[in-house]
Structures are given as structure tokens and as C-alpha cells.
Scaffold this motif. Structure first.
Motif, PDB file in Angstrom:
ATOM      1  N   ARG A 109       8.683   4.837  -2.482  1.00 33.67           N
ATOM      2  CA  ARG A 109       9.654   4.959  -3.713  1.00 33.67           C
ATOM      3  C   ARG A 109       9.632   3.749  -4.458  1.00 33.67           C
ATOM      4  O   ARG A 109      10.080   3.882  -5.641  1.00 33.67           O
ATOM      5  CB  ARG A 109      10.846   5.620  -3.028  1.00 33.67           C
ATOM      6  N   ALA A 110       9.911   2.707  -3.791  1.00 37.47           N
ATOM      7  CA  ALA A 110      10.237   1.431  -4.513  1.00 37.47           C
ATOM      8  C   ALA A 110       9.109   1.123  -5.479  1.00 37.47           C
ATOM      9  O   ALA A 110       9.089   0.713  -6.670  1.00 37.47           O
ATOM     10  CB  ALA A 110      10.513   0.308  -3.471  1.00 37.47           C
ATOM     11  N   ARG A 111       7.828   1.172  -4.966  1.00 37.64           N
ATOM     12  CA  ARG A 111       6.563   1.159  -5.711  1.00 37.64           C
ATOM     13  C   ARG A 111       6.646   1.922  -7.060  1.00 37.64           C
ATOM     14  O   ARG A 111       6.249   1.689  -7.970  1.00 37.64           O
ATOM     15  CB  ARG A 111       5.405   1.184  -4.736  1.00 37.64           C
ATOM     16  N   ALA A 112       6.742   3.306  -6.640  1.00 35.10           N
ATOM     17  CA  ALA A 112       6.626   4.177  -7.630  1.00 35.10           C
ATOM     18  C   ALA A 112       7.791   3.720  -8.835  1.00 35.10           C
ATOM     19  O   ALA A 112       7.211   3.962  -9.944  1.00 35.10           O
ATOM     20  CB  ALA A 112       7.137   5.464  -7.106  1.00 35.10           C
ATOM     21  N   GLU A 113       8.935   3.672  -8.566  1.00 34.68           N
ATOM     22  CA  GLU A 113       9.736   3.011  -9.690  1.00 34.68           C
ATOM     23  C   GLU A 113       9.366   1.936 -10.481  1.00 34.68           C
ATOM     24  O   GLU A 113       9.968   1.935 -11.510  1.00 34.68           O
ATOM     25  CB  GLU A 113      11.653   3.074  -9.105  1.00 34.68           C
ATOM     26  N   ALA A 114       8.763   1.091  -9.820  1.00 35.06           N
ATOM     27  CA  ALA A 114       8.396  -0.080 -10.489  1.00 35.06           C
ATOM     28  C   ALA A 114       7.042   0.017 -11.240  1.00 35.06           C
ATOM     29  O   ALA A 114       7.116  -0.404 -12.298  1.00 35.06           O
ATOM     30  CB  ALA A 114       7.850  -1.193  -9.355  1.00 35.06           C
ATOM     31  N   LEU A 115       6.310   1.042 -10.793  1.00 35.76           N
ATOM     32  CA  LEU A 115       4.969   1.011 -11.367  1.00 35.76           C
ATOM     33  C   LEU A 115       5.120   2.366 -12.719  1.00 35.76           C
ATOM     34  O   LEU A 115       4.563   2.231 -13.760  1.00 35.76           O
ATOM     35  CB  LEU A 115       3.924   1.817 -10.663  1.00 35.76           C
ATOM     36  N   PHE A 116       5.959   3.407 -12.483  1.00 36.65           N
ATOM     37  CA  PHE A 116       5.958   4.519 -13.524  1.00 36.65           C
ATOM     38  C   PHE A 116       6.356   3.853 -14.886  1.00 36.65           C
ATOM     39  O   PHE A 116       5.658   4.460 -16.005  1.00 36.65           O
ATOM     40  CB  PHE A 116       7.091   5.382 -13.172  1.00 36.65           C
ATOM     41  N   PRO A 117       7.257   3.025 -15.060  1.00 38.92           N
ATOM     42  CA  PRO A 117       7.415   2.732 -16.533  1.00 38.92           C
ATOM     43  C   PRO A 117       6.249   1.826 -17.132  1.00 38.92           C
ATOM     44  O   PRO A 117       6.316   2.022 -18.771  1.00 38.92           O
ATOM     45  CB  PRO A 117       8.502   1.719 -16.310  1.00 38.92           C
ATOM     46  N   HIS A 118       5.382   1.691 -16.534  1.00 41.54           N
ATOM     47  CA  HIS A 118       4.226   0.770 -17.235  1.00 41.54           C
ATOM     48  C   HIS A 118       3.122   1.873 -17.643  1.00 41.54           C
ATOM     49  O   HIS A 118       1.955   1.583 -18.127  1.00 41.54           O
ATOM     50  CB  HIS A 118       3.804  -0.045 -16.437  1.00 41.54           C
TER      51      HIS A 118
END
Length: 253
Positions: A109-118
Motif C-alpha cells: 500500500r505504501a509503495r502504491a501511494e508513492a508510485l501512482f502519482p508518477h
């Protein structure tokens, strides 16, 4: 950037589609998509995204190719290889215009929230509800558009979340399924099987929805879910609405 003569030739059939044109194709080449899962759904969606000229494609999958995958995961040929690596190699051969980025670990979940905006858009090509809810919740948390799908047995479905509807409301997966079901409460391919050709239809539908959103044409599956009953040869489109009251953007202070 303007299309080169070679790109005009490569993408001519896209350019000829009503609503795309040269401008739409240029938007595709300048766009980015993150695909989570390079299995059955991803095997269908990924080649069409690359062939259409989506400029940057991210692939996340921590799984390795197994013999039981080969009946439907047609992107792969080498057993034991990581699926993201295998998919990236095939996409590179299919279209050198495309930049492919891979992550060979399982998403958190943490990685997803960091990646998605890119990325401009996220495709959920996973096959379990725990993964789907994690992805959907992360996408909702960072306002990332999400093309969602599921496929098992002879049934599949697809919808678009996180894109405003006519009222400016962004629906989420939890508007369709309020809470995550227990693993024993829904069918899985390991128990009931899955027809590879049917999965391919749903994955291709995901790619279609993604391309419409990225190129800015057509009517994406916003506020609707398309359902395939392949056994009976029937497609249905069901309307969706928010499962709980939402504040429209115009009503916010």
C-alpha cells in the motif's frame, strides 16, 4: 513532440480512428500507464498498450511463470522467469518507441501511494480481492485514475474508477463492493478454472478503456461496469452509483 514519418506509418490505423487523429496519438506517446500484474489480464492488456504507442509503461509483478499459467498468460514463454521481466522483453520487441519500467516485487500500500502519482493511469490486472482492494484504496487516496477488472471461470467485468462522472463524482471500487470479501466467499481460478480466451477479452477491454482515457476520446466506463457472461455469449452494462453520500466539487466550500 511531433510524430516522425516512421511513427505516422506505425500508428496510421490509430490515427485514422475517429476521435484520435495525430493529436491523440501524440498524447498516447506522451502518456504513462502503470500495470499491476502481468498474468492473464496483463498478458492481454500490455501488448495492446505498447502496440498503440503508450510512451511509458510500468509493470509490477513479483510472481514467476508457472506451467499452469501458460494456458492463458500468452505474453510469456519461459518457465520460472519473473513475469515483469518477461513482459518487458516482449514489449520491447513489439514496439521500440515504448519505455518499459519494471518492479519485480509484490506491491504494498505504501509503495502504491508513492508510485501512482508518477503515472497518468493505473491498471489493476491482479487476481485476488485483497490485492484489488489495496490497489483501489491506494488509488483513491492519491486521486489516481484506475481501470479495474476481474475474470474467473467464464465471467469477467471491467470498470473505470477515479475519473469524474457527469456530476463530478469519482466512484471507487468500494462503491461496487463495500467491503473486502473473505477468500472463501468468492470463486478463484485455482478452484473453478478460468478460460484463457475470456480473460483475454477482459484484458483487451482494459486496454481499450485506458487508451480512450489517455488519448481523450470516446466514453470510458465511468459510472458503469461491463460484465461478460462468456458461457452465454452476453455482454451487459450495469450502472453504478456511490454507495454512500458524496460531496460534489461544486458543493464544497
Amino acid at each position: 513532440m511531433p510524430l516522425t514519418p516512421a511513427q505516422v506509418q506505425r500508428y496510421q490505423r490509430n490515427i485514422d480512428v475517429a476521435g484520435i487523429g495525430v493529436e491523440g496519438q501524440e498524447r498516447l506517446l506522451g502518456s504513462s500507464v502503470l500495470v499491476i500484474g502481468a498474468g492473464g489480464l496483463g498478458s492481454a492488456a500490455l501488448p495492446y498498450l505498447a502496440a498503440a504507442g503508450v510512451g511509458r509503461i510500468g509493470i509490477i509483478d513479483g510472481d514467476a511463470v508457472e506451467l499452469t499459467n501458460m494456458q492463458r498468460q500468452v505474453l510469456h514463454t519461459d518457465l520460472g522467469r519473473n513475469k515483469a521481466e518477461s513482459a518487458a522483453e516482449r514489449l520491447g520487441l513489439l514496439n521500440p518507441d515504448v519505455q518499459v519500467e519494471i518492479d519485480t516485487t509484490y506491491l504494498t500500500r505504501a509503495r502504491a501511494e508513492a508510485l501512482f502519482p508518477h503515472y497518468d493511469l493505473v491498471l489493476d490486472c491482479t487476481d485476488t480481492f485483497d490485492a484489488k482492494f489495496m490497489i483501489a484504496d491506494a488509488a483513491a487516496a492519491v486521486d489516481a485514475p484506475l481501470v479495474w477488472a476481474s475474470a474467473v471461470g467464464m465471467q469477467g467485468q471491467c470498470s473505470v474508477f477515479g475519473v469524474p462522472d457527469a456530476d463530478g463524482i469519482r466512484l471507487t471500487l468500494r462503491d461496487v463492493i463495500a467491503s473486502e470479501p473473505s477468500p472463501q466467499d468468492y470463486p478463484r481460478a485455482v478452484n473453478v478454472g478460468v478460460l484463457g480466451a475470456m480473460v483475454g477479452q477482459i484484458g483487451a477491454l482494459q486496454a481499450t478503456e485506458a487508451l480512450k482515457i489517455l488519448a481523450g476520446f470516446g466514453e470510458p466506463l465511468v459510472g458503469r461496469v461491463m460484465v461478460l457472461d462468456a458461457a452465454r455469449g452476453r455482454w451487459s452494462v450495469l450502472p453504478l452509483r456511490a454507495a454512500r453520500p458524496r460531496i460534489r466539487p461544486s458543493e464544497q466550500e
